[in-house]
Design an enzyme around this catalytic site. Sequence first.
Site, short mmCIF file in Angstrom:
data_model
loop_
_atom_site.label_atom_id
_atom_site.label_comp_id
_atom_site.label_asym_id
_atom_site.label_seq_id
_atom_site.Cartn_x
_atom_site.Cartn_y
_atom_site.Cartn_z
N LYS A 1 6.84 3.27 -9.52
CA LYS A 1 5.20 3.37 -9.11
C LYS A 1 4.96 4.65 -8.53
CE LYS A 1 5.49 -0.75 -11.04
NZ LYS A 1 5.39 -0.89 -12.36
C1 LIG Z 1 5.67 -2.69 -12.54
C2 LIG Z 1 4.70 -3.83 -12.93
C3 LIG Z 1 4.69 -5.13 -12.59
C4 LIG Z 1 5.70 -5.63 -11.86
O1 LIG Z 1 5.88 -5.19 -10.53
P1 LIG Z 1 7.14 -5.43 -9.58
O2 LIG Z 1 6.76 -5.14 -8.50
O3 LIG Z 1 8.17 -4.88 -10.15
O4 LIG Z 1 7.40 -7.05 -9.62
C5 LIG Z 1 3.78 -5.87 -13.30
N1 LIG Z 1 2.81 -5.48 -14.02
C6 LIG Z 1 2.68 -4.13 -14.62
C7 LIG Z 1 1.70 -3.63 -15.43
C8 LIG Z 1 3.62 -3.19 -13.97
O5 LIG Z 1 3.60 -2.00 -14.09
#
Ligand SMILES: *Cc1c(COP(=O)(O)O)cnc(C)c1O
Length: 398
Positions: A191
């Site tokens: 992210k």
């Molecule tokens: C990355 C992601 C998640 C999960 O996030 P984590 O912090 O890895 O648990 C959930 N939903 C979407 C749309 C994502 O891209």
Amino acid sequence: MKASMSSIPVARPALGEQEAEALRRVIQSGWVTQGPEVAAFESEFAAFVGAAHACAVSNCTTALHLALKAVGVTAGDEVITVSHSFIATANAIRYCDALPVFIDIEADGYNIDPNLIEAAITPRTRAILCVHQLGMPCDLRAIVEIGKRHSIPVVEDAACAIGSEILWDGQWEKIGKPHGDIACFSFHPRKVVTTGDGGMLTTSSPEFDRKFRLWRQHGMSVTDATRHGSKQVIFEDYDELGYNYRMTDLQAAIGREQLRRLPGLVQERRQLAEAYREQLSSIGLSLPTEPRWARSNWQSFCVGLPPGMDQRAVMQMLLDQGISTRRGIMNIHLEKAYGSQDSHRAATRLSRSVSAQERTIILPLFSRMTDVELLRVVEALRQHFAAVMSEDYPLVIS
Ligand SMILES: *Cc1c(COP(=O)(O)O)cnc(C)c1O
């Protein structure tokens, strides 16, 4: 394969000396788990997105679990969402023993199609879980109105959307204010800001916020800060089932540094996305666009290949030149974990979702990506398109 060329990753975390220094500070403080750094990160995060409350947790998946639980999703309920998302979106629904009800995405983007929501509502619908996919805000205005009309809470999966904005009553507001009832963020390295792993819940409701704080810490009645600061001996109670979903102070200290850099990181990504859009405008790819009311943080830059062009071949051609890409977003309903009757329900055809997965690729876009790197990606694509097209229509490429 040109071995002399350095490789271009699809993404790269923007971590540096400031984050390393922040870690040193925490290590030397002697308090490494949830504590003062987490509290500071929460208030800085709340101020950044304009939320009344922000509660840090271990990741976005646990954030989604707590959000759905807070709005009352329990066994046998239905939650309307998209299949075209990372699997964690739907997994969080199943952690509540509820049923993910999938609807299709829009024709001209990768987000939930609000026009399909109402037909999917049943007496068991307990929440709408919308996703700001790839950092692009979904049509919250329409979704929130549907939620209000039917008294159904709206939870935003904003995992990818930190720093993205939406035009709301004539003002640009950050995703996470929140515009639904609760928004959930991720700080996974893929992210825009990262704490290694980490998550955040934002809400206007003090009651939801109180529950998040209770549940993330085993349902313990006494907070870490209260017990630590007390001159009296305190015994804690556990009145309801909780979890260990805490963020550590080590993570939060990194997050605070990342948050300070976020406006710059988003600006840089927006410039790179604009450069891609200019450079790729004429070669025949379908390019992602922002609706008039949205500003993306461009967590990912996802392009659509023309019908019939082999996705794997394009990705391999790029990889042979040292350029990493990823296939577009997955479809949860196509995975084995969702293969059984009781794992999900599809309330509409999911043909746009399936086609998006088959026809899109995510191009490299990361902090400090150079013009030279971006042009290498563009040139590789241009040459591939020229070669493939000339098989069908002999063209002279200058
Ligand atoms: C990355 C992601 C998640 C999960 O996030 P984590 O912090 O890895 O648990 C959930 N939903 C979407 C749309 C994502 O891209």
